[in-house]
Design a protein around this motif. Structure first.
Motif, short mmCIF file in Angstrom:
data_model
loop_
_atom_site.label_atom_id
_atom_site.label_comp_id
_atom_site.label_asym_id
_atom_site.label_seq_id
_atom_site.Cartn_x
_atom_site.Cartn_y
_atom_site.Cartn_z
N ILE A 8 0.64 -1.23 0.06
CA ILE A 8 -0.07 -0.20 -0.13
C ILE A 8 0.96 1.73 0.12
N TYR A 9 0.71 2.46 -1.15
CA TYR A 9 1.69 3.43 -1.18
C TYR A 9 -0.23 4.93 -0.91
N LEU A 10 0.40 5.68 -0.15
CA LEU A 10 -0.28 6.57 -0.81
C LEU A 10 0.46 8.35 -1.25
N MET A 11 -0.14 8.58 -1.93
CA MET A 11 0.49 9.74 -2.42
C MET A 11 -0.50 11.05 -2.62
N ILE A 12 -0.04 12.09 -1.69
CA ILE A 12 -1.36 13.45 -2.32
C ILE A 12 -0.49 14.23 -2.70
N ASN A 13 -0.92 15.25 -3.23
CA ASN A 13 -1.01 16.65 -4.08
C ASN A 13 -0.58 18.28 -3.67
N ASP A 14 0.44 17.93 -2.40
CA ASP A 14 0.75 18.30 -1.57
C ASP A 14 -0.37 19.10 -0.80
N LEU A 15 -0.68 18.33 -0.28
CA LEU A 15 -1.88 18.93 0.83
C LEU A 15 -2.38 17.63 1.72
N GLY A 16 -3.31 18.26 2.93
CA GLY A 16 -3.73 16.84 3.94
C GLY A 16 -2.71 17.49 4.83
N TYR A 17 -2.33 18.89 5.00
CA TYR A 17 -1.85 19.67 6.36
C TYR A 17 -2.37 18.49 7.84
N ASN A 18 -1.23 18.48 9.69
CA ASN A 18 -1.54 18.38 9.99
C ASN A 18 -2.91 16.73 9.81
N VAL A 19 -3.04 16.12 9.00
CA VAL A 19 -3.94 14.93 9.03
C VAL A 19 -3.44 13.69 8.20
N ILE A 20 -1.90 13.83 7.46
CA ILE A 20 -1.59 12.90 6.93
C ILE A 20 -0.56 12.40 7.55
N GLU A 21 -0.10 13.11 8.50
CA GLU A 21 1.31 13.11 9.45
C GLU A 21 1.32 11.79 9.89
N PRO A 22 0.65 10.26 9.96
CA PRO A 22 0.71 9.16 10.76
C PRO A 22 1.23 8.97 9.97
N PHE A 23 0.61 8.16 8.22
CA PHE A 23 0.99 7.60 7.43
C PHE A 23 2.60 7.57 7.30
N LYS A 24 3.26 9.33 7.15
CA LYS A 24 4.36 9.88 6.44
C LYS A 24 5.14 9.20 7.32
N LYS A 25 4.86 9.40 8.60
CA LYS A 25 6.30 9.14 9.79
C LYS A 25 5.96 7.55 10.03
N LYS A 26 4.98 6.75 9.49
CA LYS A 26 5.16 5.26 9.68
C LYS A 26 5.30 4.74 8.58
N PHE A 27 5.10 5.32 7.40
CA PHE A 27 5.75 4.87 6.02
C PHE A 27 6.13 5.35 5.54
N PRO A 28 7.16 6.54 5.38
CA PRO A 28 8.35 7.38 4.62
C PRO A 28 8.95 6.95 3.73
N LYS A 29 8.88 5.37 3.23
CA LYS A 29 9.39 4.99 2.55
C LYS A 29 7.97 4.80 1.19
N ARG A 30 6.79 4.77 1.39
CA ARG A 30 5.36 4.30 0.65
C ARG A 30 5.12 5.80 0.95
N PHE A 31 5.53 6.76 1.10
CA PHE A 31 4.64 7.92 0.80
C PHE A 31 5.09 9.04 0.08
N PHE A 32 4.73 9.63 -0.81
CA PHE A 32 4.98 10.53 -1.84
C PHE A 32 4.03 11.77 -1.53
N ASN A 33 4.62 13.38 -2.05
CA ASN A 33 3.93 14.25 -2.07
C ASN A 33 4.92 14.42 -4.00
N SER A 34 3.95 14.12 -4.72
CA SER A 34 4.15 14.72 -5.93
C SER A 34 4.03 16.24 -6.07
#
Lengths: 260, 267
Positions: free
Chosen positions: B19-45
């Motif tokens: 499972i990967y998560l991508m965002i287009n530079d939004l989601g401040y104060n929402v997406i952080e738990p995923f980003k923190k736990k899976f930095p290699k599976r998270f991308f901001n395009s």
């Protein structure tokens, strides 16, 4: 030059001509400009685990005929081109064996290739991704968006080959949206840039096989639209037109002589 | 629903490594738990929705399930052709997550109003629409799409729903979840975050009607739904979307050219 590749090129170009004639289809000029690029990729660079995307999906015949030469698709399948129930669409379709992604709308191929390269990079897998884009496609914003992303994420497994035939749908690129200074643009974006003669298979293969670190590679392959047939070369009419019987025979004779 | 979505996705991604998560530079104060736990599976395009959607297609074509998280019209209309050609046509497991359903971002203006998105997403043959009406439905919808990866559109309410009790029940495309028991022939059917409005309408205008929610539907679901709704005499649909191309008109289309006589009224 490149004598040892002549037979493959001759076969591919002959099939492109015959099938365009039979199906009365278009984009013959665009197909003829990338034959050597596809031969370099399919015969001298791409391993089984690697990926290939033809972003300029309208040059579908060049890919179908290359896949036939590689014995990936059969003669029956190839000859179905232009018939009603064929899977060989005018723009490449993933329903055809060997075609990895359907394209046809410009500016889609590079983001897809970047997505694939990203996976291999983060998983530390050795697979390479090859993608052929057109110069007309550089008008699309997505091409540059994807390039910025690929540079930022240091996707050195990404090999972009630009078919720089300098003619797009309605005329010369320099008269529509001038892309120059092209090389400097790619440098400025942070790519590794290599410029080659796009009809010289050994030079393209050499460029493809150059090891690259921390940067995506873009090979500017300078090509001639309609390459190999004197009356088609650099003539935009052949973006649309299919040859009539006389033109076909004339073209086949030229191909036979040029790639003897 | 945003935070619960990220919390659940993070939890599931522990086990599911693709499972990967991508965002287009939004989601401040929402997406952080995923980003923190899976930095290699998270991308901001970056601010590039078309590129993001193309990349999601490429990434998912290498045996991954990609979640693309964005707001309102950005992951739909802005990149409609990437969804059509690259994701839906290739039948790739990309889940497009749009936060701010309906007028969720009403105060931000027309550019941020998601009132036409069903119309676009439901014409793609392989696209499944997940439109949970509460946290419970969100968790169940997510569970369904993780177990059945396919092109999908998850439409989320911007506001967090306080209800926390999660009832385990299996849901599937076309499943009608009963929220209020009432008349067995006359019902209100909702999709998405309009359940509170539906209850108000039920008490005011449609007294005694049963209330149902259908969180998962789409182009392919039409055949099953046709059989499910024929037993009802009257269905009142409620959604936060234009009538044209919306949920109610989708339901009406399911019984077009059939002998089913259920009366469908749109809200």
């Amino acid at each position: 030059m490149n004598k040892r590749y002549n037979k493959i090129i001759k076969n591919i170009k002959t099939n492109i001509l015959k099938l365009t004639y039979k199906a009365k289809s278009s984009h013959i000029g665009s197909s003829l400009s990338i034959v050597e690029i596809l031969v370099a990729i399919y015969f001298y660079s791409k391993k089984k685990m690697d990926r290939f995307i033809l972003s300029k999906g309208h040059a579908s015949l060049a890919l179908y005929c290359t896949l036939f030469e590689k014995k990936i698709i059969s003669l029956n399948t190839l000859n179905s081109y232009g018939t009603n129930k064929t899977k060989l669409m005018g723009h490449v379709s993933h329903k055809v064996k060997g075609v990895e992604f359907s394209t046809g709308s410009l500016g889609h191929g590079l983001p897809i290739a970047v997505g694939k390269a990203l996976k291999f990079k983060i998983k530390k897998e050795k697979n390479k991704v090859f993608v052929v884009i057109s110069d007309g496609e550089l008008n699309e914003g997505t091409t540059w968006e994807a390039l910025m992303f690929a540079v930022h994420h240091k996707l050195d497994n990404l090999n972009i080959i630009l078919d720089n035939n300098r003619i797009q749908s309605m005329g010369y690129s320099k008269e529509i949206i001038d892309l120059n200074p092209l090389k400097r643009k790619f440098f400025a974006f942070g790519c590794r840039v290599i410029e080659v003669n796009g009809h010289d298979i050994s030079k393209i293969s050499k460029a493809l096989n150059i090891k690259n670190k921390n940067k995506p590679k873009i090979i500017i392959a300078n090509t001639i639209k309609g390459r190999g047939i004197s009356f088609m070369e650099n003539n935009n009419l052949w973006h649309y037109k299919s040859p009539n019987f006389n033109e076909l025979n004339l073209a086949l004779r030229e191909i036979k002589k040029k790639y003897a | 629903m945003r935070k619960i979505f990220i919390k659940e996705l993070t939890k599931i991604s522990n086990k599911r490594k693709n499972i990967y998560l991508m965002i287009n530079d939004l989601g401040y104060n929402v997406i952080e738990p995923f980003k923190k736990k899976f930095p290699k599976r998270f991308f901001n395009s970056g601010v590039s929705e078309q590129n993001m959607m193309g990349m999601a297609a490429g990434l998912s074509s290498e045996k991954n399930h990609v979640f693309v998280y964005s707001i309102a019209n950005f992951p739909t209309f802005r990149c409609a052709e990437q969804i059509r050609n690259d994701i839906d046509y290739h039948n790739l497991p990309v889940t497009i997550v749009a936060v701010g359903s309906g007028l969720g971002y009403g105060h931000l203006g027309y550019t941020h109003h998601a009132l036409q998105d069903y119309a676009l997403m439901r014409i793609f043959p392989n696209m499944l629409i997940l439109s949970p009406g509460n946290n419970n439905e969100l968790v169940q919808s997510l569970d369904f799409i993780i177990k059945n990866p396919q092109p999908s559109y998850l439409r989320l309410d911007k506001d967090e729903n306080k209800e926390t009790k999660i009832i385990k029940q299996r849901i599937f495309p076309g499943k009608m979840i009963k929220l209020i028991n009432g008349n067995s022939k006359k019902i209100i059917l909702t999709t998405g975050s309009v359940q509170k409005i539906a209850i108000k309408l039920l008490n005011k205008k449609y007294k005694g009607y049963s209330l149902f929610s259908m969180p998962i539907w789409g182009n392919k679901t039409k055949m099953n739904v046709k059989n499910l709704i024929k037993k009802y005499q009257e269905i009142i649909t409620i959604e936060d979307h234009f009538y044209d191309g919306g949920f109610g008109s989708w339901l009406q289309e399911t019984i077009n050219n059939t002998s089913i006589k259920t009366k469908i009224t749109l809200h």
